[in-house]
Design an enzyme around this catalytic site. Structure first.
Site, PDB file in Angstrom:
ATOM      1  N   ILE A  45      -0.905   7.248   2.096  1.00  0.00           N
ATOM      2  CA  ILE A  45      -0.620   8.464   1.345  1.00  0.00           C
ATOM      3  C   ILE A  45      -0.360   9.654   2.269  1.00  0.00           C
ATOM      4  O   ILE A  45       0.270  10.639   1.881  1.00  0.00           O
ATOM      5  CB  ILE A  45      -1.784   8.778   0.391  1.00  0.00           C
ATOM      6  CG1 ILE A  45      -1.358   9.777  -0.698  1.00  0.00           C
ATOM      7  CG2 ILE A  45      -3.005   9.266   1.162  1.00  0.00           C
ATOM      8  CD1 ILE A  45      -2.365   9.931  -1.807  1.00  0.00           C
ATOM      9  N   LYS A  46      -0.816   9.560   3.510  1.00  0.00           N
ATOM     10  CA  LYS A  46      -0.702  10.677   4.441  1.00  0.00           C
ATOM     11  C   LYS A  46       0.732  10.942   4.897  1.00  0.00           C
ATOM     12  O   LYS A  46       0.999  11.983   5.508  1.00  0.00           O
ATOM     13  CB  LYS A  46      -1.605  10.437   5.653  1.00  0.00           C
ATOM     14  CG  LYS A  46      -3.092  10.358   5.314  1.00  0.00           C
ATOM     15  CD  LYS A  46      -3.627  11.680   4.809  1.00  0.00           C
ATOM     16  CE  LYS A  46      -5.145  11.639   4.656  1.00  0.00           C
ATOM     17  NZ  LYS A  46      -5.717  12.946   4.322  1.00  0.00           N
TER      18      LYS A  46
END
Length: 456
Positions: A45-46
């Protein structure tokens, strides 16, 4: 669906799938979905915040052409930043702590980043911490930009603009509960802000680790340093309060143990086909612990932050799990045999001389070895046999092994009960043999059994 063509890898970030959890928590009345973020190009998700922080810094003039991106990261944010840096022409230096998986560090280096590993068990303001080292590098290196994902509000804005709207659209506005393992706070706060703007009744549950300050701070407003102690979970919990955490948007925090998160992560791979990272297990474990608060009309969305490939030598490794007491070695010798898989069994042939056998024993630090002929065990020999035979007559070291070899070690199946293996061992029979999954023989000694017993 028509094939999509992209100008670069950064354009593939976002629009990750929502996948229903079908087998685990089958008794839970609610519908549970996972937002599977390893579909991003950097497998986490980063990627969303890495790109957003870089682009916002460029707009402000904080990051100039040819500059150096500096960040303190547990690995995933570094990956997102590294991808952005490759496409946009920046250099990267990442500081991290020594509890992160080797795979994460190797991936960052594979993308051309410098990685500085700092100690975990120091306070955030300690000059050795990965926060302090990043800040120091930023001051020392000209034309550098420290992203500081903890206090950089581009972090949560990325999720307000992407993750939150995606979840709302994918559930057709039916989401009732949002569950997020919480670290920097960007994912939970940015997404929650958007979702609660659409429906203020949506419950937002943060997942915290034992050893982190979030839960007590939410409940009391007190930053209690006594809450801080080392834990194994990666990418979740903090020993500080990041600016990105908006506690007003979070309804509660649920703590999950290192062991429960690890065991649940492995279950997700085996029972749902979701090979996910360590923090992902904490999300589903939190839902398990809070399921009494759910009804059949509820729709739960939890965030699965990253891919399990970054944890193969940790939570997906039986030995790592057993060393920490997260996984029982069980009642059979299977784990002993599997741990030895790939090792070359040290053997001798009946016509070898005793001198060569003694050399193998002393060089490898072993006490016994099996005698093989034509790939079959036909005998055994141990250090005491050799000692008794040659004592005072060293020329006997030239004698053949077959002159003093004993009966072959018993051969047992790898699911043979450990207590029964122990009963087979004696002064004259010091080991057993078993085949691993590839069909190769492995040796099991009393030392192996004791080591196995100690880890249960």
């Amino acid at each position: 669906m028509a094939n999509k063509v992209y100008d670069d890898i950064l354009q593939t970030i976002g629009d990750t799938p929502l996948v229903r959890i079908n087998n685990i928590l089958s008794d839970c009345p609610a519908t549970i979905y996972a937002k599977v973020e390893y579909f991003n190009p950097g497998h986490s998700i980063k990627d969303r915040i890495g790109l957003r922080m870089v682009e916002d810094a460029e707009k402000r003039g904080d990051l100039k052409p040819g500059g150096t991106i500096i960040e303190c990261t547990s690995g995933n944010t570094g990956m997102g930043l590294a991808l952005a840096a490759i496409i946009k022409g920046y250099h990267c230096i990442f500081t991290t702590n020594d509890k992160q998986s080797k795979e994460k560090l190797d991936v960052l280096r594979a993308l051309g980043a410098e990685v500085v590993v700092c100690p975990t068990e120091v306070a955030p303001d300690d000059p050795r911490s990965y926060y302090s080292v990043a800040e120091k590098l930023n001051k020392e290196i000209p034309n550098s930009y420290w992203c500081n994902q903890y206090d950089n509000l581009s972090n949560r804005e990325a999720h307000y603009d992407s993750t939150g709207p995606e979840i709302w659209d994918q559930t057709e506005g039916k989401i009732t509960h949002f569950v997020v393992p919480t670290g920097t706070g960007g994912t939970i706060s940015g997404s929650a802000k958007y979702l609660k703007e659409q429906n203020p009744d949506i419950k937002v549950w943060g997942v915290d680790a034992y050893g982190s300050v979030f839960k007590k701070y939410k409940e009391t407003g007190v930053f209690d340093e006594k809450e801080i102690y080392p834990y194994v979970l990666e990418g979740i919990g903090e020993d500080l309060i990041p600016a990105n955490v908006d506690f007003d948007l979070i309804d509660l925090f649920e703590k999950v143990t290192d062991k429960d998160a690890a065991v649940m992560t492995r279950r997700m791979a085996r029972e749902e086909g979701l090979l996910v990272g360590y923090s992902s297990g904490s999300a589903l474990q939190a839902v398990l612990q809070l399921q009494d608060q759910l009804t059949k009309d509820d729709v739960v969305v939890m965030i699965l932050h990253d891919h399990g490939s970054r944890y193969i030598n940790k939570i997906y490794n039986d030995n790592w799990m057993m060393e920490r007491g997260f996984l029982s070695r069980g009642r059979t010798i299977r784990h002993i045999v599997e741990a030895k898989a790939g090792e070359e069994l040290i053997t001798a042939a009946p016509d070898d001389n005793l001198r060569s056998v003694l050399d193998k024993i002393t060089t490898n630090g072993i006490s016994q070895l099996p005698i093989f002929q034509d790939e079959d065990p036909i005998g055994s020999i141990n250090e005491t046999d050799i000692l008794n035979h040659v004592m005072g007559q060293e020329d006997k070291l030239d004698d053949a092994v077959k002159s003093i070899m004993q009966k072959p070690f018993p051969v047992v199946e790898y699911d043979y009960p450990g207590n029964e293996v122990a009963q087979l061992l004696s002064k004259t029979n010091t080991a057993v043999l078993s085949r691993d999954r590839s069909g190769k023989y492995q040796i099991i000694t009393s030392y192996d059994l004791l080591k196995n017993l100690n880890a249960q």
